[in-house]
Design an enzyme around this catalytic site. Structure first.
Site, PDB file in Angstrom:
ATOM      1  N   LYS A 168      33.314  54.954  55.943  1.00 27.91           N
ATOM      2  CA  LYS A 168      34.335  53.889  55.978  1.00 27.91           C
ATOM      3  C   LYS A 168      35.715  54.478  55.719  1.00 27.91           C
ATOM      4  CE  LYS A 168      35.398  51.955  52.157  1.00 27.91           C
ATOM      5  NZ  LYS A 168      35.468  51.195  50.889  1.00 27.91           N
ATOM      6  N   GLY A 200      39.672  46.556  50.973  1.00 22.23           N
ATOM      7  CA  GLY A 200      40.792  47.188  50.290  1.00 22.23           C
ATOM      8  C   GLY A 200      41.614  48.037  51.241  1.00 22.23           C
ATOM      9  N   ARG A 219      42.187  40.489  44.399  1.00 22.50           N
ATOM     10  CA  ARG A 219      42.244  41.956  44.294  1.00 22.50           C
ATOM     11  C   ARG A 219      43.679  42.430  44.075  1.00 22.50           C
ATOM     12  NH1 ARG A 219      38.374  45.341  48.107  1.00 22.50           N
ATOM     13  NH2 ARG A 219      38.816  46.760  46.362  1.00 22.50           N
ATOM     14  N   SER A 240      44.183  51.477  41.504  1.00 21.28           N
ATOM     15  CA  SER A 240      43.552  51.814  42.787  1.00 21.28           C
ATOM     16  C   SER A 240      44.282  52.976  43.441  1.00 21.28           C
ATOM     17  CB  SER A 240      43.578  50.610  43.740  1.00 21.28           C
ATOM     18  OG  SER A 240      43.131  51.017  45.019  1.00 21.28           O
ATOM     19  N   SER A 241      43.510  53.978  43.839  1.00 20.42           N
ATOM     20  CA  SER A 241      44.088  55.108  44.578  1.00 20.42           C
ATOM     21  C   SER A 241      44.626  54.647  45.926  1.00 20.42           C
ATOM     22  CB  SER A 241      43.008  56.161  44.807  1.00 20.42           C
ATOM     23  OG  SER A 241      41.980  55.626  45.638  1.00 20.42           O
ATOM     24  N   GLN A 242      44.155  53.505  46.400  1.00 25.18           N
ATOM     25  CA  GLN A 242      44.566  53.047  47.733  1.00 25.18           C
ATOM     26  C   GLN A 242      46.056  52.718  47.778  1.00 25.18           C
ATOM     27  OE1 GLN A 242      41.770  49.882  48.547  1.00 25.18           O
ATOM     28  NE2 GLN A 242      40.245  51.292  49.351  1.00 25.18           N
ATOM     29  N   SER A 298      39.931  57.788  41.472  1.00 31.69           N
ATOM     30  CA  SER A 298      39.423  58.108  42.814  1.00 31.69           C
ATOM     31  C   SER A 298      40.151  59.300  43.441  1.00 31.69           C
ATOM     32  CB  SER A 298      39.531  56.881  43.739  1.00 31.69           C
ATOM     33  OG  SER A 298      38.980  55.736  43.161  1.00 31.69           O
ATOM     34  N   GLU A 344      33.141  54.216  43.333  1.00 29.35           N
ATOM     35  CA  GLU A 344      32.373  53.432  44.311  1.00 29.35           C
ATOM     36  C   GLU A 344      30.873  53.784  44.281  1.00 29.35           C
ATOM     37  OE1 GLU A 344      34.060  54.008  48.262  1.00 29.35           O
ATOM     38  OE2 GLU A 344      33.163  55.982  48.437  1.00 29.35           O
TER      39      GLU A 344
HETATM   40  O1  LIG Z   1      40.815  55.026  50.080  1.00 27.80           O
HETATM   41  C1  LIG Z   1      39.647  54.663  50.227  1.00 27.80           C
HETATM   42  O2  LIG Z   1      39.066  54.711  51.335  1.00 27.80           O
HETATM   43  C2  LIG Z   1      38.909  54.188  49.045  1.00 27.80           C
HETATM   44  C3  LIG Z   1      39.385  54.445  47.780  1.00 27.80           C
HETATM   45  C4  LIG Z   1      38.677  53.998  46.562  1.00 27.80           C
HETATM   46  O3  LIG Z   1      39.374  52.859  46.093  1.00 27.80           O
HETATM   47  P1  LIG Z   1      39.850  52.670  44.552  1.00 27.80           P
HETATM   48  O4  LIG Z   1      40.712  53.812  44.193  1.00 27.80           O
HETATM   49  O5  LIG Z   1      40.523  51.346  44.576  1.00 27.80           O
HETATM   50  O6  LIG Z   1      38.575  52.656  43.739  1.00 27.80           O
HETATM   51  C5  LIG Z   1      37.232  53.634  46.837  1.00 27.80           C
HETATM   52  O7  LIG Z   1      36.650  53.035  45.705  1.00 27.80           O
HETATM   53  C6  LIG Z   1      37.149  52.725  48.042  1.00 27.80           C
HETATM   54  O8  LIG Z   1      35.823  52.356  48.283  1.00 27.80           O
HETATM   55  C7  LIG Z   1      37.659  53.442  49.275  1.00 27.80           C
HETATM   56  C1  LIG Z   2      35.775  49.503  46.541  1.00 24.44           C
HETATM   57  C2  LIG Z   2      35.272  49.530  47.780  1.00 24.44           C
HETATM   58  O1  LIG Z   2      35.868  49.067  48.901  1.00 24.44           O
HETATM   59  P1  LIG Z   2      37.364  48.733  49.319  1.00 24.44           P
HETATM   60  O2  LIG Z   2      37.729  49.717  50.396  1.00 24.44           O
HETATM   61  O3  LIG Z   2      37.314  47.338  49.854  1.00 24.44           O
HETATM   62  O4  LIG Z   2      38.236  48.863  48.101  1.00 24.44           O
HETATM   63  C3  LIG Z   2      33.929  50.100  48.027  1.00 24.44           C
HETATM   64  O5  LIG Z   2      33.574  50.250  49.211  1.00 24.44           O
HETATM   65  O6  LIG Z   2      33.189  50.396  47.070  1.00 24.44           O
END
Ligand SMILES: O=C(O)C1=C[C@@H](OP(=O)(O)O)[C@@H](O)[C@H](O)C1
Ligand SMILES: C=C(OP(=O)(O)O)C(=O)O
EC number: 2.5.1.19
Length: 434
Positions: free
Chosen positions: A23, A94, A122, A170-172, A198, A318
């Site tokens: 993903k 996310g 979120r 969140s690293s996102q 993350s 995750e």
């Molecule tokens: O950048 C990404 O693809 C993700 C970063 C992480 O998010 P967080 O840092 O919010 O946990 C992870 O948990 C999520 O499933 C996917």
């Molecule tokens: C936290 C997760 O997803 P999202 O990309 O929606 O943050 C996950 O897949 O565990």
């Protein structure tokens, strides 16, 4: 809602499980192809709810993509100033709700973001605040800093030359900025003070940019992390997406709690995926993990040799739901630490895991940032998915050892693994034919 009775163990597992694309790698490949200097062809992109929504969001912003599910998937990047308003459905993803607002804000045209009702819970505020510092104007329909909102740009590099984002939740938030700021017309320093979570996902973002010729350099480390990003479109890249190693978790878990062995073909030799940590974690709990050709084979521990673990999961949050289910089947207690940010995932995962584990017979102490799990005799329970793919697979793992376990909505797995029920049934029933 698709009610489901989890299949119980039929004996030691003997399965080969071919997993679809990651993903996280799929989202980055789609994003960077959509802003590249030419068309790209992507192989093995995950076909799931999250990636379909991601692709639809990119199309709403002006990129042209072949349908997700077609292989290879071709992407013609967005070009020039977007005109007219855009509407983006984030679902519960996310990646969509964090990665696409910066891209939308390259334009002065409005883009409205909304998603599932749980998506409105979120966290987003630190990212949106950083975008406002870069010149975005955002109007919120409900609570400030949450979906739904409308964002307008254009973004520009401020005179100070830097922007700050708090990525502790969140690293996102950080990945989202790094993935779009190469399109600004001057260098920008992206600062992320404080504790990061993350870390492999941040490395994945930087590696994806570097592979496409973007000039990005980490200039300071925690607790004052900073990256310098030079302007320049990413180069187009034909890429093969690695299998999703986080989604390998439930299948590896099956051999952990039932014994036997599970093979995952095409396990990459080197990867930025958080799921690569399964090898280290499950070995520490009693498994044997070996590379076999291009794949990985995990041999589960003998009966009574599955031990608990005390682990800081801040880098690999995750993986926590699957690991929590394995811990409930272990002989000794476990402690999962450093994962307060899981409360902002698809659901409050620490709360959901604590209640699911207790219903299944474990004794649990829920801490602000983790869980203590003392295994007890497992019993069947009626679990809830809360719309969360990983809570659904958590229930499936417990069901292996507790016949009669049910789940209110197995379709939650469609977020990242729509074929889960079939893959799982084949994996579990391999025990009978062994
Ligand atoms: O950048 C990404 O693809 C993700 C970063 C992480 O998010 P967080 O840092 O919010 O946990 C992870 O948990 C999520 O499933 C996917
Ligand atoms: C936290 C997760 O997803 P999202 O990309 O929606 O943050 C996950 O897949 O565990």
């Amino acid at each position: 809602m698709t009610h489901w009775t989890a299949p119980a163990s039929q004996g030691p597992i003997r399965a080969t499980v071919r997993l679809p694309g990651s993903k996280s790698l799929s989202a980055r490949a789609l994003h960077l192809a959509a802003i590249a200097s030419g068309p790209s062809r992507l192989h093995g992109v995950l076909d799931s709810r999250d990636t379909r929504l991601f692709a639809a969001g990119l199309e709403a912003l002006g990129a042209v993509l072949s349908p997700v599910g077609r292989d290879p998937l071709s992407v013609t990047p967005l070009d020039g100033e977007r005109e007219g308003s855009a509407s983006i459905d984030c679902g519960l993803a996310g990646t969509v709700m964090r990665f696409l607002p910066p891209l939308a804000a390259l334009s002065a045209a409005p883009a409205r973001f909304d998603g599932d009702s749980a998506a409105r819970e979120r966290p987003l505020a630190p990212l949106l605040a950083a975008l406002e510092d870069l010149g975005a104007r955002i109007s919120f329909e409900g609570a400030p800093g949450r979906l739904p909102f409308t964002i307008r740009g254009p973004l520009r590099v401020p005179e100070c030359g830097w922007v700050e984002v708090d990525a502790g939740e969140s690293s996102q938030f950080l990945s989202a900025l790094l993935l779009t700021v190469p399109l600004l017309d001057a260098p920008l320093e992206v600062r992320a003070p404080g504790r990061l979570v993350s870390a492999p996902h941040i490395e994945m973002t930087v590696a994806a940019l570097v592979r496409r010729g973007c000039r990005i350099e980490r200039i300071a480390a925690e607790p004052h992390s900073a990256w310098r990003v030079e302007p320049g479109r990413p180069a187009p890249l034909d890429e093969v997406i690695e299998p999703d190693l986080s989604n390998a978790g439930p299948f590896l878990a099956a051999a952990m709690v039932c014994g036997g062995e599970v093979r995952i073909p095409d396990w990459p030799e080197a990867t930025t995926q958080a799921g690569d940590a399964w090898r280290r974690i499950l070995t520490a709990m009693g498994a044997r993990c070996e590379r076999e050709g291009a794949g990985l084979v995990l041999r589960g521990p003998e009966a009574d040799a599955l031990t608990g673990i005390d682990i800081d999961m801040s880098d690999i949050g995750e993986l926590a739901p699957s690991l929590a289910a394995i811990c409930a089947c272990a002989k000794t207690p476990s402690r999962l630490r450093g994962i307060a940010h899981l409360r902002g995932h698809e659901t409050d995962r620490l709360k959901a895991l604590a209640s699911g584990l207790r219903a299944a017979g474990a004794r649990v102490v829920e801490h602000d940032d983790g869980l203590e799990i003392a295994p007890g005799p497992l019993k069947p329970a009626a679990h809830r998915a809360w719309g969360d793919h990983r809570m659904a697979t958590f229930a499936a793992i417990l069901g292996l050892r507790a016949p009669g376990t049910t789940l209110d909505d197995v379709a939650a797995t469609s977020k990242t693994l729509p074929d889960f029920p079939e893959l799982w049934r084949a994996c579990v029933s391999s025990g009978r034919s062994a």
